[in-house]
Design a protein around this motif. Sequence first.
Motif, PDB file in Angstrom:
ATOM      1  N   THR A   9      46.554 114.188  14.417  1.00 41.52           N
ATOM      2  CA  THR A   9      45.768 115.563  13.165  1.00 41.52           C
ATOM      3  C   THR A   9      46.038 116.179  12.540  1.00 41.52           C
ATOM      4  N   LEU A  10      45.326 117.206  11.855  1.00 44.11           N
ATOM      5  CA  LEU A  10      46.443 118.086  10.700  1.00 44.11           C
ATOM      6  C   LEU A  10      47.712 118.507  10.403  1.00 44.11           C
ATOM      7  N   PHE A  11      47.348 117.257   9.622  1.00 44.23           N
ATOM      8  CA  PHE A  11      48.607 116.907   8.987  1.00 44.23           C
ATOM      9  C   PHE A  11      49.605 118.392   8.076  1.00 44.23           C
ATOM     10  N   PHE A  12      50.680 118.472   8.219  1.00 48.72           N
ATOM     11  CA  PHE A  12      51.196 119.219   6.926  1.00 48.72           C
ATOM     12  C   PHE A  12      50.993 118.475   5.919  1.00 48.72           C
ATOM     13  N   ALA A  13      52.086 118.828   4.718  1.00 55.32           N
ATOM     14  CA  ALA A  13      52.292 117.816   2.978  1.00 55.32           C
ATOM     15  C   ALA A  13      53.184 117.366   3.932  1.00 55.32           C
ATOM     16  N   ASP A  14      54.247 117.031   4.254  1.00 53.54           N
ATOM     17  CA  ASP A  14      55.095 116.168   4.145  1.00 53.54           C
ATOM     18  C   ASP A  14      54.725 115.489   5.561  1.00 53.54           C
ATOM     19  N   GLY A  15      53.362 115.993   6.511  1.00 64.57           N
ATOM     20  CA  GLY A  15      53.126 113.986   6.654  1.00 64.57           C
ATOM     21  C   GLY A  15      52.847 114.461   8.389  1.00 64.57           C
ATOM     22  N   PHE A  16      54.116 115.297   9.001  1.00 68.24           N
ATOM     23  CA  PHE A  16      54.078 115.796  10.163  1.00 68.24           C
ATOM     24  C   PHE A  16      53.004 116.664  10.626  1.00 68.24           C
ATOM     25  N   ARG A  22      48.793 118.591  15.506  1.00 72.37           N
ATOM     26  CA  ARG A  22      48.529 118.951  17.199  1.00 72.37           C
ATOM     27  C   ARG A  22      48.056 117.075  17.035  1.00 72.37           C
ATOM     28  N   ILE A  23      49.051 117.121  17.803  1.00 71.38           N
ATOM     29  CA  ILE A  23      48.784 115.625  18.770  1.00 71.38           C
ATOM     30  C   ILE A  23      48.521 115.288  20.117  1.00 71.38           C
ATOM     31  N   GLU A  24      47.718 114.559  20.450  1.00 73.49           N
ATOM     32  CA  GLU A  24      46.517 113.961  20.927  1.00 73.49           C
ATOM     33  C   GLU A  24      46.984 112.819  22.080  1.00 73.49           C
ATOM     34  N   PHE A  25      47.236 113.463  23.700  1.00 76.92           N
ATOM     35  CA  PHE A  25      48.370 112.246  23.780  1.00 76.92           C
ATOM     36  C   PHE A  25      47.073 112.101  25.455  1.00 76.92           C
ATOM     37  N   SER A  26      47.279 110.532  26.267  1.00 74.73           N
ATOM     38  CA  SER A  26      47.169 110.152  27.311  1.00 74.73           C
ATOM     39  C   SER A  26      47.865 109.572  28.263  1.00 74.73           C
ATOM     40  N   LEU A  27      48.541 109.618  29.026  1.00 74.19           N
ATOM     41  CA  LEU A  27      49.014 109.514  30.026  1.00 74.19           C
ATOM     42  C   LEU A  27      48.485 108.172  31.535  1.00 74.19           C
ATOM     43  N   SER A  28      48.419 107.048  31.667  1.00 73.40           N
ATOM     44  CA  SER A  28      47.829 105.952  32.641  1.00 73.40           C
ATOM     45  C   SER A  28      49.347 105.768  33.365  1.00 73.40           C
ATOM     46  N   LEU A  29      48.936 106.415  35.201  1.00 73.80           N
ATOM     47  CA  LEU A  29      49.648 105.667  35.334  1.00 73.80           C
ATOM     48  C   LEU A  29      48.650 105.242  37.005  1.00 73.80           C
TER      49      LEU A  29
END
Length: 141
Positions: free
Chosen positions: A103-110, A113-120
């Motif tokens: 979410t919340l992108f710069f003009a170049d698409g970068f 904010r990156i949300e993540f979830s990891l399941s082990l």
Amino acid sequence: MMMSLDQFVFSLPTLAYQEFQRQQEWKHPGTSRVGERDAHQYVGEGDDTITLSGWIAPEFSGDITSLDDLRDMASRGGAYVLVEGTGRIFGEFVITHITEGRTLFFADGFPRRIEFSLSLKRVDRGDRIDSHSGSRRQDTD
């Protein structure tokens, strides 16, 4: 260091999680009885799963390539030792799921904010490693 999964270190420069959830199960299968409650018998430990979730802001903290590193580990299909920063050893785990939201992108698409979830999921027998010292347990048989 917050935690390590084999050689991958969870920390502010890489991937810091904000939430740790663990779910453990113990197996008690039932057998129906006439006029009585089902009979249950303990037959051992069930699944042990851990979910780490959070978010990173690559321009300030966290590395966007860390998720790729974890995807590579998951694709290898190996079991990795999970160790907390305090030294507590959880056992050997495989990576079963990774989710990512940007979410919340710069003009170049970068993404900002990156949300993540990891399941082990734990895959070792659980009787060979002392979770506090890391030493191998002696068989009592």
